[in-house]
Design a protein around this motif. Structure first.
Motif, PDB file in Angstrom:
ATOM      1  N   TRP A 179      -9.890-106.417 -62.137  1.00 31.58           N
ATOM      2  CA  TRP A 179     -10.341-106.719 -63.465  1.00 31.58           C
ATOM      3  C   TRP A 179     -10.009-105.577 -64.379  1.00 31.58           C
ATOM      4  CZ3 TRP A 179     -12.936-108.250 -59.079  1.00 31.58           C
ATOM      5  CH2 TRP A 179     -13.200-109.617 -58.958  1.00 31.58           C
ATOM      6  N   TYR A 180      -8.774-105.503 -64.757  1.00 31.92           N
ATOM      7  CA  TYR A 180      -8.328-104.482 -65.718  1.00 31.92           C
ATOM      8  C   TYR A 180      -7.059-105.011 -66.371  1.00 31.92           C
ATOM      9  CZ  TYR A 180      -5.023-103.308 -61.984  1.00 31.92           C
ATOM     10  OH  TYR A 180      -4.054-103.390 -61.029  1.00 31.92           O
ATOM     11  N   TRP A 181      -6.651-104.338 -67.438  1.00 32.15           N
ATOM     12  CA  TRP A 181      -5.408-104.714 -68.106  1.00 32.15           C
ATOM     13  C   TRP A 181      -4.364-103.658 -67.813  1.00 32.15           C
ATOM     14  CZ3 TRP A 181      -5.102-109.374 -70.271  1.00 32.15           C
ATOM     15  CH2 TRP A 181      -6.291-109.991 -70.667  1.00 32.15           C
TER      16      TRP A 181
ATOM     17  N   ILE B  26     -16.049-111.880 -61.184  1.00 30.38           N
ATOM     18  CA  ILE B  26     -17.329-111.161 -61.239  1.00 30.38           C
ATOM     19  C   ILE B  26     -17.326-110.048 -62.279  1.00 30.38           C
ATOM     20  CG2 ILE B  26     -16.729-109.620 -59.330  1.00 30.38           C
ATOM     21  CD1 ILE B  26     -19.637-110.025 -58.366  1.00 30.38           C
ATOM     22  N   ASN B  27     -16.191-109.365 -62.471  1.00 29.95           N
ATOM     23  CA  ASN B  27     -16.157-108.269 -63.457  1.00 29.95           C
ATOM     24  C   ASN B  27     -15.505-108.680 -64.773  1.00 29.95           C
ATOM     25  OD1 ASN B  27     -17.536-106.512 -61.885  1.00 29.95           O
ATOM     26  ND2 ASN B  27     -15.718-105.577 -60.978  1.00 29.95           N
TER      27      ASN B  27
END
Ligand code: CU
Length: 225
Positions: free
Chosen positions: A104-106, A202-203
């Motif tokens: 969950w990051y860019w 979830i994140n």
């Protein structure tokens, strides 16, 4: 402060302000039509003498109630298409960034001047400074020059995400195996925040977007340092 929360966030560039104006115009138009229809309904309902049979066979009236709504629809459709094509139809920009959504990051990639890429994770609470925005600060934010047209190419590696910057009225889905484009333009320096806008796991709430606009000189210096 209280009343400012009823509306959308202030626009930070030209097209965002056009979209906000257009949004207000749509609301006013709909409220006017709704009021008129309800008003006419009560007039017809209450008055016994008023009957629709008196309106039958009027060519003039039929023309009026066909042509007037046509102008309403055109006034909704034309600006909407113009802004849509402006936002995603740009095939050539000064800079092109590839934005990739991950769980969950860019991560961001660019090779206009030099080849570079970086990941952008949310800053945890322990690492934040006083005055930082909780859940919005990142370790590596995207830095762009203001006054230039930036083409963003957005995709994802795992599930659906959405890259969004509310103050610029931008939101586009990051779809695995597909490239979506956006034009990102700012007339002034500043920092803008956004969040992933598609439930992605979830994140989902912990993958913010931070874009900082700086001058061209500073931008080039930051690239070659
Ligand atoms: Cu996401």
């Amino acid at each position: 402060m209280f009343f400012s929360r009823f509306g959308l966030m202030d626009g930070s560039n030209m097209v965002a302000n056009c979209m906000l104006l257009f949004h207000d115009y749509c609301l006013v138009l709909m409220a006017t039509i709704l009021t008129y229809v309800i008003f006419m309904f009560f007039i017809c309902y209450k008055s016994r003498g008023f009957s629709v049979t008196t309106l039958q066979g009027s060519n003039f009236l039929e023309m009026v109630w066909t042509i007037i709504p046509m102008f309403f629809l055109l006034s909704l459709g034309l600006p909407s298409f113009m802004m849509m094509y402006y936002l995603e139809g740009e095939s050539k920009g000064d800079l092109t960034y590839k934005v990739i959504g991950h769980q969950w990051y860019w991560s961001y990639e660019n090779n206009d001047f030099i080849d570079y890429s970086f990941d952008s994770y949310m800053l945890p609470l322990e690492e934040m400074n006083v005055g930082d925005n909780r859940l919005l600060e990142v370790d590596n934010g995207l830095t762009l020059p203001y006054g230039s047209l930036n083409r963003m190419v957005i995709t994802s590696t795992d599930v659906l995400h959405a890259w969004a910057l509310p103050s610029m009225c931008l939101k586009v889905d990051a779809v695995p195996g597909r490239l979506n484009t956006l034009s990102l333009f700012s007339l002034s320096p500043g920092t803008f925040y956004g969040q992933c806008s598609e439930i992605c796991g979830i994140n989902h709430s912990f993958m913010p977007i931070k874009v900082e606009f700086i001058g061209w000189n500073d931008f080039l210096k930051s690239l070659f340092n």
